[in-house]
Design an enzyme around this catalytic site. Sequence first.
Site, PDB file in Angstrom:
ATOM      1  N   ILE A   1       5.321  -5.410   8.199  1.00 14.01           N
ATOM      2  CA  ILE A   1       5.068  -4.300   9.098  1.00 14.01           C
ATOM      3  C   ILE A   1       4.795  -3.023   8.310  1.00 14.01           C
ATOM      4  O   ILE A   1       5.259  -2.873   7.178  1.00 14.01           O
ATOM      5  CB  ILE A   1       6.283  -4.037  10.043  1.00 14.01           C
ATOM      6  CG1 ILE A   1       7.539  -3.733   9.253  1.00 14.01           C
ATOM      7  CG2 ILE A   1       6.479  -5.182  10.971  1.00 14.01           C
ATOM      8  CD1 ILE A   1       8.749  -3.299  10.090  1.00 14.01           C
TER       9      ILE A   1
ATOM     10  N   SER B   1       0.823  -1.209   0.000  1.00 14.43           N
ATOM     11  CA  SER B   1       0.000   0.000   0.000  1.00 14.43           C
ATOM     12  C   SER B   1       0.859   1.262   0.000  1.00 14.43           C
ATOM     13  O   SER B   1       1.838   1.370   0.731  1.00 14.43           O
ATOM     14  CB  SER B   1      -0.884  -0.001   1.238  1.00 14.43           C
ATOM     15  OG  SER B   1      -1.657   1.177   1.279  1.00 14.43           O
TER      16      SER B   1
ATOM     17  N   CYS C   1      -3.601   4.409  11.900  1.00 12.40           N
ATOM     18  CA  CYS C   1      -4.232   5.722  11.731  1.00 12.40           C
ATOM     19  C   CYS C   1      -4.636   6.234  13.108  1.00 12.40           C
ATOM     20  O   CYS C   1      -5.080   5.464  13.948  1.00 12.40           O
ATOM     21  CB  CYS C   1      -5.497   5.620  10.879  1.00 12.40           C
ATOM     22  SG  CYS C   1      -5.224   5.040   9.212  1.00 12.40           S
TER      23      CYS C   1
HETATM   24  C1  LIG Z   1       5.882   6.769   0.646  1.00 11.21           C
HETATM   25  C2  LIG Z   1       5.167   5.673   1.358  1.00 11.21           C
HETATM   26  C3  LIG Z   1       3.783   5.708   1.475  1.00 11.21           C
HETATM   27  C4  LIG Z   1       3.102   4.709   2.165  1.00 11.21           C
HETATM   28  N1  LIG Z   1       1.736   4.764   2.255  1.00 11.21           N
HETATM   29  C5  LIG Z   1       1.067   3.775   2.912  1.00 11.21           C
HETATM   30  C6  LIG Z   1      -0.350   3.773   2.987  1.00 11.21           C
HETATM   31  O1  LIG Z   1      -1.015   4.644   2.444  1.00 11.21           O
HETATM   32  N2  LIG Z   1      -0.958   2.774   3.689  1.00 11.21           N
HETATM   33  C7  LIG Z   1      -0.250   1.761   4.281  1.00 11.21           C
HETATM   34  O2  LIG Z   1      -0.846   0.874   4.884  1.00 11.21           O
HETATM   35  N3  LIG Z   1       1.093   1.726   4.202  1.00 11.21           N
HETATM   36  C8  LIG Z   1       1.772   2.705   3.539  1.00 11.21           C
HETATM   37  N4  LIG Z   1       3.149   2.638   3.454  1.00 11.21           N
HETATM   38  C9  LIG Z   1       3.875   1.557   4.138  1.00 11.21           C
HETATM   39  C10 LIG Z   1       4.268   0.425   3.166  1.00 11.21           C
HETATM   40  O3  LIG Z   1       3.115  -0.163   2.611  1.00 11.21           O
HETATM   41  C11 LIG Z   1       5.090  -0.644   3.906  1.00 11.21           C
HETATM   42  O4  LIG Z   1       4.332  -1.179   4.969  1.00 11.21           O
HETATM   43  C12 LIG Z   1       6.391  -0.110   4.488  1.00 11.21           C
HETATM   44  O5  LIG Z   1       6.927   0.892   3.651  1.00 11.21           O
HETATM   45  C13 LIG Z   1       7.451  -1.193   4.731  1.00 11.21           C
HETATM   46  O6  LIG Z   1       7.814  -1.856   3.558  1.00 11.21           O
HETATM   47  P1  LIG Z   1       9.061  -1.412   2.626  1.00 11.21           P
HETATM   48  O7  LIG Z   1      10.234  -1.273   3.526  1.00 11.21           O
HETATM   49  O8  LIG Z   1       9.189  -2.484   1.605  1.00 11.21           O
HETATM   50  O9  LIG Z   1       8.690  -0.074   2.019  1.00 11.21           O
HETATM   51  C14 LIG Z   1       3.828   3.638   2.755  1.00 11.21           C
HETATM   52  C15 LIG Z   1       5.216   3.592   2.603  1.00 11.21           C
HETATM   53  C16 LIG Z   1       5.890   4.576   1.919  1.00 11.21           C
HETATM   54  C17 LIG Z   1       7.388   4.489   1.808  1.00 11.21           C
END
Ligand SMILES: Cc1cc2nc3c(=O)[nH]c(=O)nc-3n(C[C@H](O)[C@H](O)[C@H](O)COP(=O)(O)O)c2cc1C
Lengths: 266, 266, 304, 304
Positions: free
Chosen positions: C193, C22, C132
């Site tokens: 996470i 997401s 949230c």
């Molecule tokens: C720029 C950005 C926006 C994100 N927006 C959301 C979001 O709207 N809803 C959500 O559940 N997680 C959001 N996340 C979290 C990611 O879905 C994910 O859980 C988190 O980044 C860890 O994974 P990664 O290290 O592969 O990015 C966001 C992450 C990033 C970097």
Amino acid sequence: MLLEECEVLSNKTLASGLYEMKLEGPGICAQGRPGQFVNILVNPSDTPLLRRPMSIAHVNGTTFGLIYKVFGQGTREMSSWQPGHMADILGPLGNGWWPTDDRLPLLVGGGVGIAPINFLHQRLSQAGAPHQLIMGARSGAEHFLEHDPSAGITLTTDDGSAGIAGTVIDGLKAAISRQDNQAVTVLGCGPPGMLRALQSFTMSHEIPCQLAVEEMMGCGVGICMGCSVECRIDASLAQAGEGRRYRLACLDGPVFSAGELVLARD
Amino acid sequence: MLLEECEVLSNKTLASGLYEMKLEGPGICAQGRPGQFVNILVNPSDTPLLRRPMSIAHVNGTTFGLIYKVFGQGTREMSSWQPGHMADILGPLGNGWWPTDDRLPLLVGGGVGIAPINFLHQRLSQAGAPHQLIMGARSGAEHFLEHDPSAGITLTTDDGSAGIAGTVIDGLKAAISRQDNQAVTVLGCGPPGMLRALQSFTMSHEIPCQLAVEEMMGCGVGICMGCSVECRIDASLAQAGEGRRYRLACLDGPVFSAGELVLARD
Amino acid sequence: MTDLTVTLGRGLTLKNPVMVASGTFGYGDEVADLLDYSELGGLVTKSISLEPRDGHPPPRICETPAGMLNAIGWANMGVEAFCRDNLPFLAGLRTAVFVSVAGSSQAEYAHVIEAVERSALEIAGYEINISCPHVDKGGLEFGVSPEETEKLTSRLRAATERYLMVKLSPNVTDIGEIAQAAERGGADAVSAINTVIGMELDPATGIFKVQTGLCGLSGPAIRPIALANVYKVSQAVSIPVVGMGGIMSVEDVVRFIRVGAQAVQIGTANYRDPRIGLQIARELPGYLAKIEAPGLEEIRGSAH
Amino acid sequence: MTDLTVTLGRGLTLKNPVMVASGTFGYGDEVADLLDYSELGGLVTKSISLEPRDGHPPPRICETPAGMLNAIGWANMGVEAFCRDNLPFLAGLRTAVFVSVAGSSQAEYAHVIEAVERSALEIAGYEINISCPHVDKGGLEFGVSPEETEKLTSRLRAATERYLMVKLSPNVTDIGEIAQAAERGGADAVSAINTVIGMELDPATGIFKVQTGLCGLSGPAIRPIALANVYKVSQAVSIPVVGMGGIMSVEDVVRFIRVGAQAVQIGTANYRDPRIGLQIARELPGYLAKIEAPGLEEIRGSAH
Ligand SMILES: Cc1cc2nc3c(=O)[nH]c(=O)nc-3n(C[C@H](O)[C@H](O)[C@H](O)COP(=O)(O)O)c2cc1C
Ligand SMILES: Cc1cc2nc3c(=O)[nH]c(=O)nc-3n(C[C@H](O)[C@H](O)[C@H](O)COP(=O)(O)OP(=O)(O)OC[C@H]3O[C@@H](n4cnc5c(N)ncnc54)[C@H](O)[C@@H]3O)c2cc1C
Ligand SMILES: Cc1cc2nc3c(=O)[nH]c(=O)nc-3n(C[C@H](O)[C@H](O)[C@H](O)COP(=O)(O)OP(=O)(O)OC[C@H]3O[C@@H](n4cnc5c(N)ncnc54)[C@H](O)[C@@H]3O)c2cc1C
Ligand SMILES: Cc1cc2nc3c(=O)[nH]c(=O)nc-3n(C[C@H](O)[C@H](O)[C@H](O)COP(=O)(O)O)c2cc1C
Ligand code: FES
Ligand code: FES
């Protein structure tokens, strides 16, 4: 122990998959003994974060050499260093092999363990001290010396393409068979499997043996306690509360008496 | 938008503190328009983690150019690339400057904003379209063009060492004063302070103006929502629930109408 | 060829375990030029709220050692515009689409789901973003309280027959306890996470690099933290766990499977290369063969 | 020359704000060849327990993106040998020495302090490592419970007149709450953060890279997390806060001061270069001049 800015003098392929780097380091050269290592800062950025430990492979005047394999990011970057590059190096670190009375030293090296064994070979040769050198590799292309048993150099290869076909244990047996009854001692360094083989061979034949181990190191100078090596605790010391189950590869080693080491995990 | 493996053809100093890199990229060249940018993977390791956005500074056949300053790790590493290096590049991205009826385009570039302005200058020149170019820098050494107002090229320097002493606003005034009443439009790119100056100058003189902004970018393609740019919401749109307070530099820009932008923070 | 399908329960099967996370793949078709979405195991949308949200002022992101910080603030167009303008494209894809749901009250989460259900578009299900702030509870996040998590989950369970996945925050003392609360509430799976709370500032001026000050850390820097959390969650619940945090390669995917994940999501890595998810999915059979693993099932939870 | 002294209360003044962190500078004189310890603002020893501890089996550390994991397991020689063999050297240094105290029960912590007090060696005080499992409470760490933290702190407060600093764990939902508990218990300062729980494994075999599986993450990767935690703690308490986590440079030190730290500790960076602490202390006046900050006091807590 000192921190020295060392200029890279040369850096090239020595044998298949093996590099040799020569560096200017008067302080490290003055103090370094076979079995000791240096700890190299690969670059000033956050990755790789930790220094990379490398054994001293030879010393000539104020120039010392490293012999290394490329494993990951750190050694890959090192392999790209050009002459003139200044490297931030901490050393010499750890304790080397210790003298062995009247026994004939049989030096056994395999994998990147050939680096410190090469230095030991160099020092003994310079001192005119009789010894035998046994180096193992998968194939002849990985060797940088010539198989010459009469000159005390025995090579082994897994594929039989140079020297004796077999492991360093086969080379060791051959070298021992060439000694008429002289008492020997084994000084070795190599990958975990080889160390286990050397340990069990020397213990079952009651040959004194000192082995240099490789452990993941955080600091190389005794301040992280990360490089623990499991040791057999002498029962009497343990009673006195003095036996330590784990010793530090960087401070107490990397050379240990084979009988002391518990070599379990790959 | 495409991902292209681009070969570095040359990479050298263009002026004081400024590099120029030429790359082979048929796809990017075929699609790229002035004001668009590419997003460059600096290396495959974890640092720097994100691509680095760079404006297209010129296109010649299947070769495009970048003009860049070294700021940190990413651009430092880019500056070390040798001809033959293959770079993983995503582009062209974003929207460029749009056509402007009968008004005379006054192109204004400062800092690394000279890169996209240079491309716009190139395209207009090739099309034989009349325009004026105003480039600002701290000193003459940072310029790579000659001050030649009669040919439509005005340079400014903070220290007066080349062209007009002063800022691009001074250059802009001089260029405007040379037009006898022809309606003009300003197309600009530069650091935040310059954009603010251009915005207030053009708004107070009721000159249409399009500015290219630079924002921190996570992706360059609209999937992170990180590159938000604050915009004035048109009251009627806001009522209809359609006005968006923040727009994306990479998808909706980087070129915006000056009247739309809220340029607050440095 | 190794079978990569993954069964997640409630009749849901993914063609492979690699989804995109997401907020890291936009709303819909932004990168459709670059890849065929149908090769992905699944796709989670940006978190969608009931009303449109501007999100946070810039700057919203910055880079950190092997990571990045963000505070986007759930900028989104609201569920109505989303169902009208974006969801039809997503629902037409041959991959499992999950709508990520955000809210500032239990009712808001429920209303978002109800609106999507009314659209009658075919999606796989929902991921509930419980990181949230709950406005009725003084802005404390839903995801830090087992009670709130359980209540919210059971309310949303009642709102849909579709797949319901609850996305956990790592910013808690005991993530296993929260995971168990989601399981009790009727979640079909938990994902973990979300980002780790972090902060960065300009040393010269003291100005926050991300406007909100406190914001969320992601990328390879947090991968060890994510692996630890997924490991703990897998021990705590018996529903499937979807793992994420810093995944950059096929090796990383296998690490998450080995600590117990049924499937994974890729976030920040998409910003470097939007094709990474399907590239990893393509590499997975070869890598499993190389390490002599007959399939995913055989290595799941095998970390030791 | 800018005045770098830092007053921490209870009559304690550091010559500069740069200390070295527990467990990252050995027991004593390991690196005395390389630097003059008296240039450091302070030094915290490895955590010392009542009895000698073997610590964890190897491997104990591994590298991660911009970070490292460790599970040393408080390997140490026990307080008796420590007071006899190492503390005399440390107490002779012209820098503030803090003995880090570990324990598996409240009594054990107290006994360690009592033993050091009996040695009559001159040290600045103690840092209490509350990230130790409380054996009487099923192995839950002291540092995750405000009640345990307060009880332990007041018990130790009674055991010494010297400086008492409580070192906080980041692995909690609300670190401010724990900091307040330490303040209520009578701590002179809190320090933060200890390592973040993490894990790494070999994807090919599933074998943990650090033998315990779950272990502690440190280094630049966690700096954004540390800054966020120090920021929160500074808002929560009125006693001084000592900040740490991923500090590699003088800029990083200033970042921690700006989020409210009175002083800082350097951990993992010592492994790259044991001189880093005093080098940063030397660079600090020049850096403050460059950013036109008259002194530390003027920029403390100025993040915005
Ligand atoms: C720029 C950005 C926006 C994100 N927006 C959301 C979001 O709207 N809803 C959500 O559940 N997680 C959001 N996340 C979290 C990611 O879905 C994910 O859980 C988190 O980044 C860890 O994974 P990664 O290290 O592969 O990015 C966001 C992450 C990033 C970097
Ligand atoms: C005392 C000692 C002497 C050594 N001498 C030599 C030598 O002379 N020649 C040689 O080629 N290699 C030697 N090594 C091994 C060498 O340190 C590793 O190959 C190198 O650190 C790998 O770094 P990398 O970034 O290329 O690989 P990575 O991708 O980081 O790791 C590859 C492998 O190297 C090991 N490794 C990584 N970092 C360290 C570290 N800090 N300490 C120990 N092992 C590590 C890892 O466990 C892994 O198995 C020695 C190791 C020690 C402990
Ligand atoms: C649309 C666009 C076009 C650009 N065109 C050019 C150009 O033609 N020539 C040129 O020299 N520079 C250009 N830039 C700026 C360039 O992207 C940064 O200078 C570069 O990313 C710095 O990277 P670094 O690793 O060297 O420095 P860092 O140490 O990472 O940062 C130095 C500065 O660059 C900024 N920066 C870092 N990463 C990014 C990013 N991903 N996006 C935006 N800003 C960033 C930081 O805010 C910081 O102020 C452009 C930026 C954008 C957004
Ligand atoms: C190998 C290692 C051993 C540590 N040992 C201790 C310890 O014994 N007691 C303690 O309170 N903290 C210990 N720490 C935690 C550090 O003191 C510090 O809180 C943490 O590493 C974060 O700082 P850094 O990122 O600068 O390393 C240790 C850290 C490392 C890396
Ligand atoms: S490597 Fe740090 S103590 Fe040995
Ligand atoms: S940079 Fe990611 S949306 Fe613009």
